[in-house]
Design a protein around this motif. Structure first.
Motif, PDB file in Angstrom:
ATOM      1  N   SER A  94       0.824  -1.210   0.000  1.00  8.88           N
ATOM      2  CA  SER A  94       0.000   0.000   0.000  1.00  8.88           C
ATOM      3  C   SER A  94       0.856   1.257   0.000  1.00  8.88           C
ATOM      4  O   SER A  94       0.365   2.355  -0.308  1.00  8.88           O
ATOM      5  CB  SER A  94      -0.937   0.010   1.211  1.00  8.88           C
ATOM      6  OG  SER A  94      -0.200   0.129   2.421  1.00  8.88           O
ATOM      7  N   GLN A 103      -3.868   0.596  -5.175  1.00  2.14           N
ATOM      8  CA  GLN A 103      -5.278   0.233  -5.274  1.00  2.14           C
ATOM      9  C   GLN A 103      -5.474  -1.261  -5.080  1.00  2.14           C
ATOM     10  O   GLN A 103      -6.389  -1.694  -4.372  1.00  2.14           O
ATOM     11  CB  GLN A 103      -5.835   0.665  -6.638  1.00  2.14           C
ATOM     12  CG  GLN A 103      -7.357   0.690  -6.716  1.00  2.14           C
ATOM     13  CD  GLN A 103      -7.971   1.826  -5.922  1.00  2.14           C
ATOM     14  OE1 GLN A 103      -7.273   2.602  -5.275  1.00  2.14           O
ATOM     15  NE2 GLN A 103      -9.292   1.910  -5.948  1.00  2.14           N
ATOM     16  N   LYS A 106      -5.266  -2.038  -1.405  1.00  2.00           N
ATOM     17  CA  LYS A 106      -6.466  -1.722  -0.628  1.00  2.00           C
ATOM     18  C   LYS A 106      -7.503  -2.838  -0.746  1.00  2.00           C
ATOM     19  O   LYS A 106      -8.098  -3.262   0.238  1.00  2.00           O
ATOM     20  CB  LYS A 106      -7.069  -0.394  -1.091  1.00  2.00           C
ATOM     21  CG  LYS A 106      -6.357   0.832  -0.569  1.00  2.00           C
ATOM     22  CD  LYS A 106      -7.099   2.104  -0.952  1.00  2.00           C
ATOM     23  CE  LYS A 106      -6.406   3.339  -0.405  1.00  2.00           C
ATOM     24  NZ  LYS A 106      -7.133   4.592  -0.772  1.00  2.00           N
ATOM     25  N   HIS A 107      -7.700  -3.291  -1.976  1.00  2.00           N
ATOM     26  CA  HIS A 107      -8.633  -4.406  -2.170  1.00  2.00           C
ATOM     27  C   HIS A 107      -8.132  -5.654  -1.450  1.00  2.00           C
ATOM     28  O   HIS A 107      -8.925  -6.383  -0.842  1.00  2.00           O
ATOM     29  CB  HIS A 107      -8.796  -4.688  -3.669  1.00  2.00           C
ATOM     30  CG  HIS A 107      -9.649  -3.703  -4.391  1.00  2.00           C
ATOM     31  ND1 HIS A 107     -11.027  -3.729  -4.340  1.00  2.00           N
ATOM     32  CD2 HIS A 107      -9.326  -2.643  -5.190  1.00  2.00           C
ATOM     33  CE1 HIS A 107     -11.520  -2.743  -5.070  1.00  2.00           C
ATOM     34  NE2 HIS A 107     -10.511  -2.065  -5.590  1.00  2.00           N
ATOM     35  N   ALA A 110      -8.656  -5.300   2.350  1.00  2.00           N
ATOM     36  CA  ALA A 110     -10.070  -5.472   2.691  1.00  2.00           C
ATOM     37  C   ALA A 110     -10.462  -6.949   2.644  1.00  2.00           C
ATOM     38  O   ALA A 110     -11.110  -7.460   3.575  1.00  2.00           O
ATOM     39  CB  ALA A 110     -10.943  -4.669   1.735  1.00  2.00           C
ATOM     40  N   LYS A 135     -13.231  -3.484  10.133  1.00  2.00           N
ATOM     41  CA  LYS A 135     -12.109  -2.959   9.343  1.00  2.00           C
ATOM     42  C   LYS A 135     -12.342  -3.198   7.856  1.00  2.00           C
ATOM     43  O   LYS A 135     -12.079  -2.314   7.019  1.00  2.00           O
ATOM     44  CB  LYS A 135     -10.800  -3.631   9.780  1.00  2.00           C
ATOM     45  CG  LYS A 135     -10.288  -3.210  11.147  1.00  2.00           C
ATOM     46  CD  LYS A 135      -8.973  -3.927  11.463  1.00  2.00           C
ATOM     47  CE  LYS A 135      -8.404  -3.487  12.808  1.00  2.00           C
ATOM     48  NZ  LYS A 135      -7.099  -4.138  13.100  1.00  2.00           N
ATOM     49  N   ASN A 138     -15.011  -0.760   6.528  1.00  2.00           N
ATOM     50  CA  ASN A 138     -14.541   0.614   6.353  1.00  2.00           C
ATOM     51  C   ASN A 138     -13.794   0.795   5.031  1.00  2.00           C
ATOM     52  O   ASN A 138     -13.952   1.803   4.341  1.00  2.00           O
ATOM     53  CB  ASN A 138     -13.651   1.009   7.532  1.00  2.00           C
ATOM     54  CG  ASN A 138     -14.423   1.145   8.825  1.00  2.00           C
ATOM     55  OD1 ASN A 138     -15.652   1.281   8.819  1.00  2.00           O
ATOM     56  ND2 ASN A 138     -13.732   1.097   9.957  1.00  2.00           N
ATOM     57  N   ILE A 139     -12.974  -0.195   4.688  1.00  2.00           N
ATOM     58  CA  ILE A 139     -12.230  -0.085   3.428  1.00  2.00           C
ATOM     59  C   ILE A 139     -13.153  -0.296   2.234  1.00  2.00           C
ATOM     60  O   ILE A 139     -13.024   0.395   1.207  1.00  2.00           O
ATOM     61  CB  ILE A 139     -11.057  -1.079   3.389  1.00  2.00           C
ATOM     62  CG1 ILE A 139     -10.074  -0.791   4.519  1.00  2.00           C
ATOM     63  CG2 ILE A 139     -10.335  -0.992   2.037  1.00  2.00           C
ATOM     64  CD1 ILE A 139      -8.893  -1.736   4.572  1.00  2.00           C
ATOM     65  N   GLU A 141     -16.194   0.587   2.037  1.00  2.00           N
ATOM     66  CA  GLU A 141     -16.883   1.870   1.871  1.00  2.00           C
ATOM     67  C   GLU A 141     -15.988   2.876   1.165  1.00  2.00           C
ATOM     68  O   GLU A 141     -16.431   3.603   0.262  1.00  2.00           O
ATOM     69  CB  GLU A 141     -17.321   2.409   3.229  1.00  2.00           C
ATOM     70  CG  GLU A 141     -18.474   1.643   3.848  1.00  2.00           C
ATOM     71  CD  GLU A 141     -18.820   2.107   5.252  1.00  2.00           C
ATOM     72  OE1 GLU A 141     -19.970   1.887   5.677  1.00  2.00           O
ATOM     73  OE2 GLU A 141     -17.936   2.677   5.941  1.00  2.00           O
ATOM     74  N   GLU A 142     -14.726   2.925   1.575  1.00  2.00           N
ATOM     75  CA  GLU A 142     -13.762   3.844   0.968  1.00  2.00           C
ATOM     76  C   GLU A 142     -13.576   3.541  -0.521  1.00  2.00           C
ATOM     77  O   GLU A 142     -13.463   4.461  -1.346  1.00  2.00           O
ATOM     78  CB  GLU A 142     -12.420   3.734   1.697  1.00  2.00           C
ATOM     79  CG  GLU A 142     -11.336   4.647   1.163  1.00  2.00           C
ATOM     80  CD  GLU A 142      -9.995   4.413   1.840  1.00  2.00           C
ATOM     81  OE1 GLU A 142      -8.968   4.837   1.276  1.00  2.00           O
ATOM     82  OE2 GLU A 142      -9.967   3.793   2.930  1.00  2.00           O
ATOM     83  N   LEU A 143     -13.554   2.263  -0.866  1.00  2.00           N
ATOM     84  CA  LEU A 143     -13.350   1.855  -2.250  1.00  2.00           C
ATOM     85  C   LEU A 143     -14.614   1.989  -3.098  1.00  2.00           C
ATOM     86  O   LEU A 143     -14.548   1.951  -4.326  1.00  2.00           O
ATOM     87  CB  LEU A 143     -12.879   0.402  -2.304  1.00  2.00           C
ATOM     88  CG  LEU A 143     -11.471   0.122  -1.767  1.00  2.00           C
ATOM     89  CD1 LEU A 143     -11.254  -1.384  -1.631  1.00  2.00           C
ATOM     90  CD2 LEU A 143     -10.417   0.718  -2.693  1.00  2.00           C
ATOM     91  N   GLY A 144     -15.766   2.124  -2.425  1.00  2.00           N
ATOM     92  CA  GLY A 144     -17.022   2.151  -3.150  1.00  2.00           C
ATOM     93  C   GLY A 144     -17.387   0.807  -3.748  1.00  2.00           C
ATOM     94  O   GLY A 144     -18.086   0.726  -4.768  1.00  2.00           O
TER      95      GLY A 144
END
Length: 230
Positions: A94, A103, A106-107, A110, A135, A138-139, A141-144
């Motif tokens: 990351s 990116q 992040k995936h 999550a 946790k 939250n990620i 949501e951040e990633l949509g």
């Protein structure tokens, strides 16, 4: 057969990163058909190659596969070990200056949080399961990532149900249900409504339980899920 094709490709593959990807796929394919010894073999081979190649995302996926293979065999300690190695690799990635790697990381983080949450749930540690599920949420949501978010919201609902915190379970099921409705995912809608029906039944709200059960059945019928209907 796909496995034979992958083995043939592996025998002529010159790229180390390509070899890691093929070992990753073979590990998954063998685990899908229940051949765990072969799945473990290819997962470990992928890890062995990945340690000497600048391909951290491939190495992370191999460790993650091994975690799943060990989990499927109820070897929980080794599964935890593999998932936490996976998490560490994604976290390091990351910080990469390459945006695509950030990116992917992040995936990966999550997804690994979700796996760890599921593994803690399987070992009846609901407090830790909830910690990692939040946790993951939250990620997502951040990633949509709406499909991923809906799944983890439903899992959080299950955890709260296991903790007998039914109001919180319903709250998270409703959040997941809203997303599934936005996505038009009949399967997801049906399963969440079915879970809610069980909770309403357990707490004596029979009218709501019946309503959820009937709506769940309607959605199962509309996409032809015989198992769900039964």
């Amino acid at each position: 057969m796909r496995i034979d094709s992958l083995k043939n490709t592996l025998s002529v593959c010159k790229s180390d990163s390509g070899k890691i990807d093929i070992h990753y796929q073979l590990c998954r394919d063998y685990s899908d058909i229940g051949q765990m010894d072969s799945a473990t073999k290819y997962g470990l081979n992928g890890v062995a190659i990945g340690k000497y190649v600048d391909y951290p995302e491939g190495l992370a996926r191999c460790h993650n596969n091994l975690g799943t293979v060990y989990w499927m065999q109820s070897d929980y300690q080794n599964a935890f070990d593999q998932f936490f190695i996976t998490l560490s690799l994604w976290e390091k990635n990351s910080d990469s200056p390459i945006k695509s790697r950030q990116q992917d990381a992040k995936h990966g983080i999550a997804g690994t949080y979700g796996n760890i949450a599921g593994l803690y749930s399987a070992t009846s540690n609901n407090a830790k399961s909830l910690e990692y599920a939040i946790k993951c949420k939250n990620i997502m949501e951040e990633l949509g990532n709406k499909p991923g978010l809906s799944i983890i919201l439903g899992n959080i609902g299950i955890i709260y149900s296991q903790l007998s915190d039914y109001p919180m379970a319903i709250e998270f099921y409703l959040k997941g249900l809203k997303i599934e409705e936005e996505l038009g995912n009949r399967s997801g809608i049906a399963y969440i409504l079915g879970s809610m029906a069980y909770i309403y039944k357990d707490i004596g709200e029979l009218t709501k339980a019946l309503d959820c059960a009937l709506n769940s059945l309607k959605n199962f019928e509309e996409f032809g899920d015989k198992q769900g209907i039964s």
